[in-house]
Design a protein around this motif. Structure first.
Motif, PDB file in Angstrom:
ATOM      1  N   VAL A  76       0.936  -1.039   0.080  1.00 39.79           N
ATOM      2  CA  VAL A  76       0.141   0.024   0.068  1.00 39.79           C
ATOM      3  C   VAL A  76       0.866   1.325  -0.018  1.00 39.79           C
ATOM      4  O   VAL A  76       1.811   1.457   0.876  1.00 39.79           O
ATOM      5  CB  VAL A  76      -1.086  -0.091   1.283  1.00 39.79           C
ATOM      6  N   PHE A  77       0.703   2.018  -0.992  1.00 44.92           N
ATOM      7  CA  PHE A  77       1.370   3.304  -1.181  1.00 44.92           C
ATOM      8  C   PHE A  77       0.364   4.577  -0.823  1.00 44.92           C
ATOM      9  O   PHE A  77      -0.316   4.617  -1.778  1.00 44.92           O
ATOM     10  CB  PHE A  77       1.985   3.461  -2.523  1.00 44.92           C
ATOM     11  N   ARG A  78       0.482   5.317   0.218  1.00 46.54           N
ATOM     12  CA  ARG A  78      -0.405   6.510   0.334  1.00 46.54           C
ATOM     13  C   ARG A  78       0.399   7.382   0.626  1.00 46.54           C
ATOM     14  O   ARG A  78       1.151   7.735   1.548  1.00 46.54           O
ATOM     15  CB  ARG A  78      -1.234   6.181   1.635  1.00 46.54           C
ATOM     16  N   GLY A  79       0.174   8.796  -0.176  1.00 50.28           N
ATOM     17  CA  GLY A  79       0.956  10.201   0.290  1.00 50.28           C
ATOM     18  C   GLY A  79       2.449  10.090  -0.060  1.00 50.28           C
ATOM     19  O   GLY A  79       3.113  10.937   0.754  1.00 50.28           O
ATOM     20  N   ILE A  80       3.031   9.115  -0.615  1.00 54.93           N
ATOM     21  CA  ILE A  80       4.296   9.214  -0.834  1.00 54.93           C
ATOM     22  C   ILE A  80       4.833   9.565  -2.074  1.00 54.93           C
ATOM     23  O   ILE A  80       4.221   8.997  -3.154  1.00 54.93           O
ATOM     24  CB  ILE A  80       5.056   7.740  -0.406  1.00 54.93           C
ATOM     25  N   ASP A  81       5.639  10.471  -2.327  1.00 52.00           N
ATOM     26  CA  ASP A  81       6.048  10.929  -3.816  1.00 52.00           C
ATOM     27  C   ASP A  81       7.239  10.140  -4.179  1.00 52.00           C
ATOM     28  O   ASP A  81       8.215   9.653  -3.875  1.00 52.00           O
ATOM     29  CB  ASP A  81       6.858  12.285  -3.600  1.00 52.00           C
ATOM     30  N   LEU A  82       6.710   9.387  -5.480  1.00 56.75           N
ATOM     31  CA  LEU A  82       7.570   8.481  -6.152  1.00 56.75           C
ATOM     32  C   LEU A  82       7.884   9.116  -7.500  1.00 56.75           C
ATOM     33  O   LEU A  82       8.066   8.058  -8.428  1.00 56.75           O
ATOM     34  CB  LEU A  82       6.718   6.982  -6.351  1.00 56.75           C
ATOM     35  N   ALA A  83       8.058  10.560  -7.423  1.00 52.64           N
ATOM     36  CA  ALA A  83       8.647  10.812  -8.859  1.00 52.64           C
ATOM     37  C   ALA A  83       9.710  10.455  -9.523  1.00 52.64           C
ATOM     38  O   ALA A  83      10.739  10.063  -8.649  1.00 52.64           O
ATOM     39  CB  ALA A  83       8.706  12.423  -8.547  1.00 52.64           C
ATOM     40  N   ASN A  84       9.649  10.111 -10.786  1.00 49.85           N
ATOM     41  CA  ASN A  84      10.917   9.646 -11.487  1.00 49.85           C
ATOM     42  C   ASN A  84      11.235   8.180 -10.975  1.00 49.85           C
ATOM     43  O   ASN A  84      12.671   7.628 -11.179  1.00 49.85           O
ATOM     44  CB  ASN A  84      11.983  10.707 -11.633  1.00 49.85           C
ATOM     45  N   SER A  85      10.768   7.658 -10.356  1.00 57.97           N
ATOM     46  CA  SER A  85      11.064   6.019  -9.979  1.00 57.97           C
ATOM     47  C   SER A  85      10.901   5.210 -10.896  1.00 57.97           C
ATOM     48  O   SER A  85      10.222   5.621 -12.120  1.00 57.97           O
ATOM     49  CB  SER A  85       9.962   5.549  -8.777  1.00 57.97           C
ATOM     50  N   ARG A  86      11.410   4.221 -10.978  1.00 57.36           N
ATOM     51  CA  ARG A  86      11.475   3.123 -12.277  1.00 57.36           C
ATOM     52  C   ARG A  86      11.531   1.768 -11.867  1.00 57.36           C
ATOM     53  O   ARG A  86      11.855   1.382 -10.586  1.00 57.36           O
ATOM     54  CB  ARG A  86      12.641   3.637 -13.177  1.00 57.36           C
ATOM     55  N   GLY A  87      10.888   0.999 -12.744  1.00 57.16           N
ATOM     56  CA  GLY A  87      10.882  -0.447 -12.549  1.00 57.16           C
ATOM     57  C   GLY A  87       9.495  -0.962 -12.121  1.00 57.16           C
ATOM     58  O   GLY A  87       8.810   0.119 -11.821  1.00 57.16           O
ATOM     59  N   GLU A  88       8.874  -2.141 -12.527  1.00 58.68           N
ATOM     60  CA  GLU A  88       7.793  -2.663 -12.097  1.00 58.68           C
ATOM     61  C   GLU A  88       7.969  -3.534 -11.041  1.00 58.68           C
ATOM     62  O   GLU A  88       8.809  -4.496 -11.184  1.00 58.68           O
ATOM     63  CB  GLU A  88       7.167  -3.256 -13.380  1.00 58.68           C
ATOM     64  N   ALA A  89       7.470  -3.499 -10.149  1.00 62.70           N
ATOM     65  CA  ALA A  89       7.312  -4.532  -8.823  1.00 62.70           C
ATOM     66  C   ALA A  89       6.377  -5.614  -9.481  1.00 62.70           C
ATOM     67  O   ALA A  89       5.456  -5.390 -10.167  1.00 62.70           O
ATOM     68  CB  ALA A  89       6.626  -3.684  -7.593  1.00 62.70           C
ATOM     69  N   ARG A  90       6.508  -6.829  -9.096  1.00 61.00           N
ATOM     70  CA  ARG A  90       5.806  -7.997  -9.365  1.00 61.00           C
ATOM     71  C   ARG A  90       4.876  -8.101  -8.336  1.00 61.00           C
ATOM     72  O   ARG A  90       5.046  -7.907  -7.113  1.00 61.00           O
ATOM     73  CB  ARG A  90       6.725  -9.266  -9.410  1.00 61.00           C
TER      74      ARG A  90
END
Length: 90
Positions: A76-90
């Protein structure tokens, strides 16, 4: 910084990280199952191949986070800035 040796497999209680700074941390392949990240900074952290199933991420920032081949089922991701992150989680 390579934190893989400091973070072993979680015991019965999951890890809880509050206001931690994991900037540029090497956490490749680490088992963080069910961990909670509250208002943490993970700028340019590398979680390639990490086990992130059932983790909770609330607040904080993770620009340029690397999640290539990470396992993140039911994360669960809430209110976290993931700008410019890369990759795909499985």
């Amino acid at each position: 910084m390579d934190l893989r040796k400091l973070v072993g497999d979680p015991g019965e209680e999951p890890y809880v990280f509050r206001r931690c700074d994991f900037t540029e941390a090497n956490l490749r392949g680490v088992n963080l199952r069910a961990a909670k990240f509250e208002d943490c900074r993970l700028a340019r952290a590398d979680l390639t191949g990490a086990f992130l199933d059932e983790t909770t991420w609330v607040g904080g920032s993770a620009p340029f986070l690397v999640l290539v081949d990470a396992e993140a089922e039911d994360a669960v991701f809430r209110g976290i800035d993931l700008a410019n992150s890369r990759g795909e989680a499985r």
